[in-house]
Design a protein around this motif. Sequence first.
Motif, PDB file in Angstrom:
ATOM      1  N   GLY A 334       0.818  -1.208   0.000  1.00 16.96           N
ATOM      2  CA  GLY A 334       0.000   0.000   0.000  1.00 16.96           C
ATOM      3  C   GLY A 334       0.852   1.257   0.000  1.00 16.96           C
ATOM      4  O   GLY A 334       0.575   2.227  -0.721  1.00 16.96           O
ATOM      5  N   ASP A 338       1.129   3.761  -3.350  1.00 19.35           N
ATOM      6  CA  ASP A 338       0.713   5.146  -3.137  1.00 19.35           C
ATOM      7  C   ASP A 338       1.818   6.113  -3.574  1.00 19.35           C
ATOM      8  O   ASP A 338       1.559   7.122  -4.256  1.00 19.35           O
ATOM      9  N   TYR A 359      -3.510   0.564  -7.622  1.00 17.04           N
ATOM     10  CA  TYR A 359      -3.872   1.289  -6.400  1.00 17.04           C
ATOM     11  C   TYR A 359      -5.240   0.829  -5.886  1.00 17.04           C
ATOM     12  O   TYR A 359      -5.403   0.508  -4.706  1.00 17.04           O
ATOM     13  N   THR A 362      -5.345  -3.175  -4.992  1.00 20.17           N
ATOM     14  CA  THR A 362      -4.562  -3.642  -3.846  1.00 20.17           C
ATOM     15  C   THR A 362      -5.168  -3.235  -2.513  1.00 20.17           C
ATOM     16  O   THR A 362      -4.911  -3.879  -1.498  1.00 20.17           O
ATOM     17  N   ARG A 363      -5.996  -2.211  -2.493  1.00 17.48           N
ATOM     18  CA  ARG A 363      -6.519  -1.726  -1.214  1.00 17.48           C
ATOM     19  C   ARG A 363      -7.267  -2.802  -0.434  1.00 17.48           C
ATOM     20  O   ARG A 363      -7.166  -2.894   0.793  1.00 17.48           O
ATOM     21  N   ARG A 366      -5.839  -5.582   2.393  1.00 17.71           N
ATOM     22  CA  ARG A 366      -5.746  -5.382   3.842  1.00 17.71           C
ATOM     23  C   ARG A 366      -7.051  -5.715   4.561  1.00 17.71           C
ATOM     24  O   ARG A 366      -7.129  -5.640   5.781  1.00 17.71           O
TER      25      ARG A 366
END
Length: 385
Positions: A334, A338, A359, A362-363, A366
């Motif tokens: 992350g 970013d 971006y 992949t968020r 988590r």
Amino acid sequence: MKRTVFDEDHETFRKTVRDFIAKEVVPVHHEWEQQGHPPRDFYRRLGELGILGIQVPEEFGGGGEASFKFAAVIAEEAAAAGVTFGSYSVHSNLILPYLTELATDEQKQRWLPSFASGDLMFAIAMTEPGTGSDLANISTTAKLSDDGTHYVLDGAKTFITGGALADRVLVVCRTASAATDDRRGGLTILVVDTSSEGFDVGRKIDKIGLKASDTAELSFQGVRVPVEDRLGEEGKGFSYLTRNLAQERLTIAMGAAASASAALQHAIAYVRERTVFGKPVAAFQNTKFVLAECSTEVEAIHMMCDRALDLNDAGELTAADAARAKLFCTEAAGRVIDKCLQLHGGYGYTTEYPIARLYADTRVSRIYGGTNEVMKTIIAKDLGL
């Protein structure tokens, strides 16, 4: 740093996957994102190439490979090209261990050949609207019929990857009430035929990322599931989930590592070409320092992920170590992605460049597979805390 996790067979496989992606995925991937999933025949194509069943035993039409590292190769090549394979990863990386470890010989004969060919696509349904990462709180129920021939399944699931197109869904349900001293007891896994009466695919969930992977709500109203389609023993579902969640979390760590590495390469290429104030963005000290930081983090991510891959192949990856890999790799990815997006400036916020997809995609790493807060709890427990 030189990576040693892959051998010649992995690299030969990598070239096959890379060529396939360039010819058959990249040109049409934007169409998959618009419709929310690849066409159904894409999975049969993966079956033809041996990708879906690479770890399926040879006697059932698979490749019989023991190493999970081939899955890492696929993750890396897909991320590098800025594409995804729909629900492939759930089907091949998450669900296969349940079938190879828990299915009876008769069930394997029924399911695995079609699993490997792509004629039967599988999904797994754990999460419910009110449970999230708390699997012990599952409320979907399955009651055994009086004659003992079938279960009657009732309930709902949400955030089910591949749920809209799946032919079979591994549904985690409650076949007995939870005891006050053991909330985890009474859970069972049923393999549900999605053509069954009472099975319904509800709302397709619109996500900020992973646009080419369908995610759906599922409901079950009096669905009859033959006892022959129960996976493993009744009431032991939670222990089965715990055993297989380690590879699921490693899969997520692999995806994060692949995405971070791809983001770094995209950023390097972009800053070399883009000019500001008459010189390349790469010429500015800030750019160099940011990319030096990103490169270092990517190396650390790979070392963590590669070590977990080695442990997994050796059958020694513990739940706590898988949690560590998922926690570190997803958090670091992350940060890297970013920073790489920032170096793209305004173009980084457009879908014209693959960094934007990385971006957004992949968020969720988590969150799914157990939130990173849950990973910290698992690690703390391993520390005796």
